[in-house]
Design a protein around this motif. Structure first.
Motif, short mmCIF file in Angstrom:
data_model
loop_
_atom_site.label_atom_id
_atom_site.label_comp_id
_atom_site.label_asym_id
_atom_site.label_seq_id
_atom_site.Cartn_x
_atom_site.Cartn_y
_atom_site.Cartn_z
N GLU A 4 50.00 26.57 53.00
CA GLU A 4 48.57 26.30 52.85
C GLU A 4 47.79 27.16 53.86
O GLU A 4 48.26 27.43 54.97
N SER A 5 46.59 27.57 53.46
CA SER A 5 45.77 28.40 54.34
C SER A 5 44.32 27.91 54.30
O SER A 5 43.49 28.47 53.58
N PRO A 6 43.99 26.88 55.08
CA PRO A 6 42.61 26.38 55.11
C PRO A 6 41.60 27.45 55.52
O PRO A 6 40.50 27.51 54.96
N LEU A 7 41.99 28.30 56.48
CA LEU A 7 41.09 29.37 56.89
C LEU A 7 40.88 30.37 55.75
O LEU A 7 39.77 30.88 55.55
N GLY A 8 41.96 30.63 55.00
CA GLY A 8 41.83 31.52 53.85
C GLY A 8 40.89 30.96 52.81
O GLY A 8 40.07 31.69 52.23
N ILE A 9 40.99 29.67 52.55
CA ILE A 9 40.10 29.01 51.59
C ILE A 9 38.65 29.10 52.04
O ILE A 9 37.75 29.42 51.25
N ALA A 10 38.41 28.85 53.33
CA ALA A 10 37.04 28.90 53.85
C ALA A 10 36.47 30.32 53.77
O ALA A 10 35.32 30.52 53.35
N TYR A 11 37.29 31.30 54.13
CA TYR A 11 36.80 32.68 54.14
C TYR A 11 36.55 33.19 52.72
O TYR A 11 35.57 33.90 52.46
N LEU A 12 37.42 32.82 51.79
CA LEU A 12 37.22 33.26 50.41
C LEU A 12 35.98 32.63 49.79
O LEU A 12 35.31 33.25 48.96
N THR A 13 35.66 31.40 50.19
CA THR A 13 34.43 30.77 49.71
C THR A 13 33.22 31.59 50.12
O THR A 13 32.31 31.86 49.32
N LEU A 14 33.21 32.02 51.39
CA LEU A 14 32.12 32.87 51.87
C LEU A 14 32.11 34.22 51.16
O LEU A 14 31.05 34.74 50.78
N THR A 15 33.29 34.77 50.93
CA THR A 15 33.41 36.08 50.28
C THR A 15 32.85 36.05 48.86
O THR A 15 32.18 37.00 48.43
N VAL A 16 33.11 34.99 48.12
CA VAL A 16 32.58 34.87 46.76
C VAL A 16 31.06 34.99 46.77
O VAL A 16 30.47 35.75 45.98
N LEU A 17 30.40 34.27 47.69
CA LEU A 17 28.95 34.31 47.76
C LEU A 17 28.44 35.69 48.15
O LEU A 17 27.49 36.21 47.54
N VAL A 18 29.09 36.31 49.14
CA VAL A 18 28.65 37.63 49.61
C VAL A 18 28.82 38.69 48.53
O VAL A 18 27.92 39.49 48.26
#
Length: 204
Positions: free
Chosen positions: A109-123
């Motif tokens: 599991e990668s909680p940091l990966g999930i958080a960063y990808l969420t931001l990436t989608v928006l950007v």
């Protein structure tokens, strides 16, 4: 060149450099997170970011002088280089996704990966929209193609984000490579489309 066109050109250049800065940072972060979690998808996404850096540099080269007398030739070359970037991305995603499906490797599991990808989608969706708007006003095909690559990058981020969530919550390990294969098909389609568009400009 009119003042309005020059303003749009500068705006397009700013958006391209912003895309490059984001993608270089994105590549470093996602590859690091992917290696730590054993996630091929995150590593693949980081490498995909480098493909978009290449495409952005191609378009910067193209739009630096919109009054170039040989602009049609540069336009065709830029479209073909971007088409090649789409194909490289598609091949890479296909190989890594099939390898993942065959091996059945399950990432941590990668909680940091999930958080960063969420931001990436928006950007990435935001950058794609802004570049697409400028490309339409400038009637610039390579910039429009690069905007679609940013949109594809956002789709890939969303697909990998969903896959990471499904893997973490339901242990659907296959969702990750399945998302990669879907985006690979889109990349191949975009590559073919831009290559044909360049050919049409060869034979108006």
């Amino acid at each position: 060149m009119t003042a309005q066109r020059e303003r749009l050109r500068r705006q397009g250049m700013w958006l391209l450099w912003a895309t490059i800065a984001w993608n270089v940072t994105e590549s470093i972060i996602t590859i690091s997170l992917g290696v730590a979690a054993g996630s091929i998808a995150l590593v693949a996404f980081g490498l995909d970011s480098m493909v978009e850096v290449f495409a952005s540099l191609v378009v910067i080269w193209h739009v630096r002088d919109l009054d170039d007398l040989d602009n049609d030739h540069r336009n065709r070359r830029a479209l073909r280089l971007i088409a090649g970037a789409f194909v490289v991305l598609g091949v890479f995603l296909t190989v890594t996704s099939l390898q993942r499906l065959i091996s059945g490797d399950r990432p941590d599991e990668s909680p940091l990966g999930i958080a960063y990808l969420t931001l990436t989608v928006l950007v990435m969706f935001g950058l794609a929209w802004a570049k697409g708007r400028v490309a339409t006003q400038l009637d610039n095909d390579p910039l429009a193609a690069e905007a679609r690559l940013s949109f594809l990058d956002g789709l890939l981020a969303a697909g990998i984000l969903l896959a990471l969530i499904l893997t973490a919550v339901l242990d659907w390990w296959w969702a990750d490579p399945a998302a990669g294969l879907l985006v690979a098909l889109i990349a191949f389609h975009e590559g073919e489309e831009h290559w044909e568009e360049a050919g049409e400009e060869d034979n108006p």
